[in-house]
Design a protein around this motif. Structure first.
Motif, PDB file in Angstrom:
ATOM      1  N   ASP A   1       0.768  -1.067  -0.227  1.00 35.76           N
ATOM      2  CA  ASP A   1      -0.025   0.039   0.103  1.00 35.76           C
ATOM      3  C   ASP A   1       0.775   1.201   0.087  1.00 35.76           C
ATOM      4  O   ASP A   1       1.581   1.345   0.776  1.00 35.76           O
ATOM      5  CB  ASP A   1      -0.741  -0.010   1.248  1.00 35.76           C
ATOM      6  N   ALA A   2       1.145   1.753  -1.112  1.00 39.56           N
ATOM      7  CA  ALA A   2       2.014   3.083  -1.426  1.00 39.56           C
ATOM      8  C   ALA A   2       1.433   4.265  -1.884  1.00 39.56           C
ATOM      9  O   ALA A   2       0.634   4.097  -2.856  1.00 39.56           O
ATOM     10  CB  ALA A   2       3.221   2.416  -2.154  1.00 39.56           C
ATOM     11  N   GLN A   3       1.742   5.349  -1.325  1.00 40.43           N
ATOM     12  CA  GLN A   3       1.171   6.567  -2.051  1.00 40.43           C
ATOM     13  C   GLN A   3       2.769   7.332  -1.982  1.00 40.43           C
ATOM     14  O   GLN A   3       3.254   7.797  -0.858  1.00 40.43           O
ATOM     15  CB  GLN A   3       0.382   7.194  -0.883  1.00 40.43           C
ATOM     16  N   LEU A   4       3.219   7.530  -3.203  1.00 39.57           N
ATOM     17  CA  LEU A   4       4.467   8.268  -3.378  1.00 39.57           C
ATOM     18  C   LEU A   4       4.448   9.326  -4.450  1.00 39.57           C
ATOM     19  O   LEU A   4       3.457   9.446  -5.399  1.00 39.57           O
ATOM     20  CB  LEU A   4       5.480   7.123  -3.979  1.00 39.57           C
TER      21      LEU A   4
ATOM     22  N   SER B   1       8.961  11.001  -2.186  1.00 43.85           N
ATOM     23  CA  SER B   1       8.390  11.222  -0.684  1.00 43.85           C
ATOM     24  C   SER B   1       6.965  10.426  -0.414  1.00 43.85           C
ATOM     25  O   SER B   1       6.331  10.324  -1.580  1.00 43.85           O
ATOM     26  CB  SER B   1       8.005  12.854  -0.087  1.00 43.85           C
ATOM     27  N   GLY B   2       6.764   9.978   0.709  1.00 44.83           N
ATOM     28  CA  GLY B   2       5.477   9.266   0.792  1.00 44.83           C
ATOM     29  C   GLY B   2       5.290   8.440   1.851  1.00 44.83           C
ATOM     30  O   GLY B   2       6.041   8.373   2.735  1.00 44.83           O
ATOM     31  N   HIS B   3       4.382   7.254   1.847  1.00 44.70           N
ATOM     32  CA  HIS B   3       4.425   6.385   2.653  1.00 44.70           C
ATOM     33  C   HIS B   3       4.148   5.048   1.992  1.00 44.70           C
ATOM     34  O   HIS B   3       3.204   4.842   0.880  1.00 44.70           O
ATOM     35  CB  HIS B   3       3.221   6.668   3.560  1.00 44.70           C
ATOM     36  N   LEU B   4       4.822   4.073   2.551  1.00 44.96           N
ATOM     37  CA  LEU B   4       4.991   2.532   1.849  1.00 44.96           C
ATOM     38  C   LEU B   4       4.537   1.590   3.101  1.00 44.96           C
ATOM     39  O   LEU B   4       5.456   1.536   4.040  1.00 44.96           O
ATOM     40  CB  LEU B   4       6.110   2.450   1.054  1.00 44.96           C
ATOM     41  N   VAL B   5       3.642   0.794   3.052  1.00 42.97           N
ATOM     42  CA  VAL B   5       3.337  -0.388   3.759  1.00 42.97           C
ATOM     43  C   VAL B   5       3.241  -1.474   3.026  1.00 42.97           C
ATOM     44  O   VAL B   5       2.413  -1.587   1.664  1.00 42.97           O
ATOM     45  CB  VAL B   5       2.090   0.131   4.553  1.00 42.97           C
TER      46      VAL B   5
ATOM     47  N   SER C   1      16.659  -2.939  -1.885  1.00 44.36           N
ATOM     48  CA  SER C   1      15.277  -2.943  -1.620  1.00 44.36           C
ATOM     49  C   SER C   1      14.829  -1.838  -2.374  1.00 44.36           C
ATOM     50  O   SER C   1      15.464  -1.098  -3.217  1.00 44.36           O
ATOM     51  CB  SER C   1      15.266  -2.290   0.100  1.00 44.36           C
ATOM     52  N   PRO C   2      13.374  -1.904  -2.522  1.00 46.45           N
ATOM     53  CA  PRO C   2      12.744  -1.055  -3.601  1.00 46.45           C
ATOM     54  C   PRO C   2      12.899   0.613  -3.441  1.00 46.45           C
ATOM     55  O   PRO C   2      12.897   1.389  -4.187  1.00 46.45           O
ATOM     56  CB  PRO C   2      11.359  -1.522  -3.774  1.00 46.45           C
ATOM     57  N   VAL C   3      12.775   0.900  -2.108  1.00 45.99           N
ATOM     58  CA  VAL C   3      12.636   2.375  -1.998  1.00 45.99           C
ATOM     59  C   VAL C   3      13.522   2.828  -0.674  1.00 45.99           C
ATOM     60  O   VAL C   3      13.370   2.874   0.329  1.00 45.99           O
ATOM     61  CB  VAL C   3      11.125   2.817  -1.384  1.00 45.99           C
ATOM     62  N   THR C   4      14.641   3.337  -1.035  1.00 43.22           N
ATOM     63  CA  THR C   4      15.748   3.933  -0.047  1.00 43.22           C
ATOM     64  C   THR C   4      16.819   4.550  -0.804  1.00 43.22           C
ATOM     65  O   THR C   4      17.099   4.220  -2.146  1.00 43.22           O
ATOM     66  CB  THR C   4      16.405   2.723   1.003  1.00 43.22           C
TER      67      THR C   4
END
Length: 768
Positions: A329-332, A352-356, A488-491
């Motif tokens: 569940d990602a909002q980027l 920027s955003g939130h990734l779960v 990893s995908p987002v860092t």
């Protein structure tokens, strides 16, 4: 009356003959061209003339027809080539077009118009890369290549089929010259897109536009060609369901399975020389299921572009019978619409955003680098990651956390290697009040089962335990640029995962602290500890035990403080030539004394002996003996990096306070009981004794000095030095008015019954 002169018959005949000759010449030329041109097209001459470089370019056809100069029709034409490492092939049922003749004079083959029927195309990567051809060569110009019957094509593992229409303009100079694609268009209806023969999209309408600036391969190659490209794609159709499959023991992949259901895709994407155009939008949905379960969820992917790029991805959690999970569940939001083709990772600082989510990683080695970048701790193996990441400008922000159900752990502490499978929980905490910006990474590892191996993993495994806890915490805020999660995908990605040398390692030691705790681990054979003891004088001869510990470790791998406790029942000991059997409890308290070496204060450490059976030198056995040893002041020097495979360099020096049931053990160190005066029996039976003294143990040398044992009825003073098979020492004992002294040197015993105190006081001390 008409006065115009009449044409003479001869002039009219000459004109007719001239016209006749012109017609015959033209007819002969046409017939000659018709004969030669069709011979060229329908014999081996044509392919021979065209395919002079078959490794780079080939053109074949079944038959051809030309009716006048510049006009050609070919049936079943096929054109193929090898450019760099790319193989391409285009086929058709029929192609017809015109060739401009005048441009031939300037070495240009120009086709104002070509119509092709039944087109298919192929693009793939070859096994080898061709070297560039020498410069110069003919120019090819296709002003218009059109077909209203494009059947499809294959581009690597990606396939396209359907009812297509295309119009293409192209310029290319051979032998490494420039390439240009003029505004072109491709449209497909009832299209089907496959990936490795499996359908991913069908009943689709595709409308693509493309133009590419003129350039050479030396100027632009590979993906960089997109920086000279203007393109657009409109898409609408049905997507195939996806199934999560395990392709090998370490990896999960998404495979299209049309039979499991359908989703939808619709949108329009614009591209202008490295930038996604404002107004671009894409919405994709597809059912997703795990291979071993019938449960199904819907994957939703959305892309919108205005001044920035907005990406949303959502998939409810899917878990199979083996525990593998997939969820996101990602909002980027990516600042700006530019896509850096040369360095795609540079997108991260703009994100920027939130990734779960949950995902299966083939390697979990990046966990240690991200949360605990220390040289003594290694995390590896495949496993699932449950993440809750908050990103600010491409960096994980405070509140981010990662949970891993299983990861392989290896930790090297004090020359021992701890290994096991752990549950991991990593989190990023903000700085406390008054601290500058930065994050405090924290990693918690819980090992259900673990083992400890000596000599950094090269020795024997001597401890097996359960429920080991290892926590690594930053002691000061770290700049977010120091954090990394490779793979990893987002860092962000660190420049190197190797431990930092020199000053950087010292800083890591100060910046990170760890705590390692475990309780009641099994030690099947206590003889494993003999590598830390002066075995000639103190060793375990058998028995099992339990090991507990609570240690703090800095980022450089040095133990700061803590304790270790070894307990053994029915343990067999060899101490200074005497055989003991009973229960042993050794509680060592550690406090680091030197920052850069292995010196420890072990003040407060204790040794408890209970239920001891003692075999004296004369063979007599005493039972029920006990002792309590407290190190009031002591120092431990530890060097686990010794070259000796069967021992570590351990030095102990300090002062001890001892309470023992009686002094029988102390007297037995010097002589057999039958050699003492008879009144010594009463001294031994006089009850428990309080003993103080100095202890030094270095390598294989054990020294006891200034030993004072007494109670209300007796006094005993002693000193003893043991080295290998050598024994040297002296003892003084007093019972009321009775006293004696004994001097020991190897097997020799000298007793002093007169002026015993004066003789003993005259002997030199062993520890100065």
């Amino acid at each position: 009356m008409d006065e115009r002169p009449l044409d003479k018959p001869g002039r009219r005949d000459r004109r007719r003959r001239a016209l006749r000759w012109v017609a015959l010449v033209l007819a002969g030329s046409w017939l000659g061209y018709l004969l030669l041109g069709n011979l060229f097209l329908n014999t081996a001459l044509g392919p021979w003339a065209i395919n002079r470089k078959p490794e780079r370019f080939q053109m074949h056809w079944e038959r051809g027809l030309t009716a006048w100069p510049g006009q050609v029709a070919l049936w079943n034409p096929q054109v193929q080539g090898h450019t760099g490492s790319v193989l391409w092939n285009v086929r058709g049922d029929k192609a017809s077009g015109r060739i401009a003749l005048l441009p031939l004079l300037r070495r240009e083959l120009r086709f104002p118009s070509i119509e092709v029927e039944g087109v298919t195309a192929m693009l793939d990567r070859g096994d080898r890369r061709l070297a560039p051809a020498r410069p110069g060569g003919w120019s090819l110009r296709f002003d218009r290549i059109a077909s209203d019957s494009v059947r499809g094509g294959r581009f690597g593992e990606l396939g396209l089929e359907g009812e297509g229409w295309a119009e293409l303009g192209l310029f290319k100079q051979l032998r490494g010259g420039p390439l240009e694609v003029t505004p072109s268009r491709l449209r497909f209806e009832r299209a089907r897109v496959t990936l490795d023969s499996a359908s991913v999209l069908d009943e689709a309408v595709l409308d693509a536009r493309l133009a590419m600036d003129r350039h050479t391969g030396a100027q632009t190659s590979g993906l960089h060609k997109l920086l000279r490209t203007e393109a657009g794609l409109s898409i609408e159709g049905r997507t195939s369901a996806l199934e999560v499959q395990r392709t090998d023991p370490r990896r999960l992949t998404l495979q299209p399975v049309p039979a499991r259901g359908r989703g939808r895709v619709a949108g329009r994407i614009g591209w202008n020389r490295g930038v996604l155009t404002p107004g671009s939008r894409l919405d994709w949905t597809a059912p997703v299921s795990m291979a071993s379960r019938d449960g199904r969820a819907t994957l939703e992917v959305g892309l919108e572009v205005d001044r920035d790029i907005h990406l949303r991805v959502r998939l409810p959690e899917q878990v199979d019978d083996s525990g593998d999970a997939l969820a996101i569940d990602a909002q980027l939001q990516v600042e700006g619409a530019e896509v850096p083709l040369e360095k795609p990772r540079s997108l991260l600082p703009r994100t920027s955003g939130h990734l779960v989510g949950s995902w299966q990683f083939a390697s979990l080695g990046w966990l240690g680098t991200f949360f605990a970048d220390v040289p003594w701790l290694t995390l590896d193996g495949a496993g699932r990651v449950d993440a809750d990441l908050r990103l600010v400008a491409g960096e994980p922000a405070a509140g981010s956390r990662i949970e891993v159900p299983g990861v392989d752990v290896t930790a090297d502490v004090m020359g021992n290697r701890v290994q096991g499978r752990a549950r991991a929980l990593g989190s990023l905490q903000g700085g406390v009040d008054g601290e500058p910006g930065g994050l405090r990474p924290r990693l918690e590892l819980q090992l259900d089962r673990f083992s400890i191996t000596a000599d950094h993993g090269r020795g024997a495994r001597y401890v097996e335990g359960r429920d080991l806890s290892l926590q690594v915490q930053a002691t000061e805020p770290l700049p977010r640029t120091l954090l990394a999660m490779p793979g990893s995908p987002v860092t962000s990605v660190a420049a190197s995962a190797a431990p930092p040398p020199g000053a950087a390692l010292a800083r890591a030691g100060r910046a990170l602290a760890a705590r390692l705790r475990f309780d009641d681990a099994s030690v099947p054979d206590l003889r494993a500890y003999n590598r830390y003891l002066p075995r000639s004088h103190l060793r375990f001869d058998g028995g099992s035990g339990r090991l507990s510990g609570d240690l703090t470790v800095d980022g450089a791998g040095a133990v700061g403080q803590g304790w270790l406790r070894v307990r053994g029942r029915d343990t067999r000991l060899h101490a200074a030539g005497l055989a003991l059997r009973g229960n042993v409890d050794i509680h060592t308290r550690l406090r680091r004394a030197g920052i850069e070496d292995g010196r420890f204060n072990i003040d407060g450490s204790q040794v408890r002996l209970d239920g001891i059976s003692l075999v004296e030198p004369d063979g007599r056995t005493r039972r029920g003996w006990w002792a309590r040893v407290d190190l009031v002041r002591a120092r431990l020097d530890w060097d686990a990096a010794t070259d000796r495979k069967d021992a570590a360099d351990v030095d102990v020096e300090g002062r001890a306070r001892i309470t023992m049931k009686d002094v029988g053990f102390l007297l037995a160190l010097y002589s057999q009981r039958r050699e003492y005066p008879r009144w010594i029996e009463r001294l031994i039976d006089a009850g428990q004794a309080r003993v103080t003294g100095d202890v030094r143990w270095r390598d294989d040398v054990l020294v006891l000095d200034d030993l004072v044992a007494n109670n209300d009825r007796f006094d005993v003073n002693a000193r003893l030095r043991l080295q290998g098979r050598k024994r040297r020492g002296n003892l003084y004992a007093r019972w009321g008015v009775l006293s004696m002294a004994v001097d020991v040197d190897g097997a020799r015993r000298d007793f002093h019954l007169l002026r015993a105190r004066q003789w003993y006081d005259a002997q030199p001390s062993y520890i100065r």
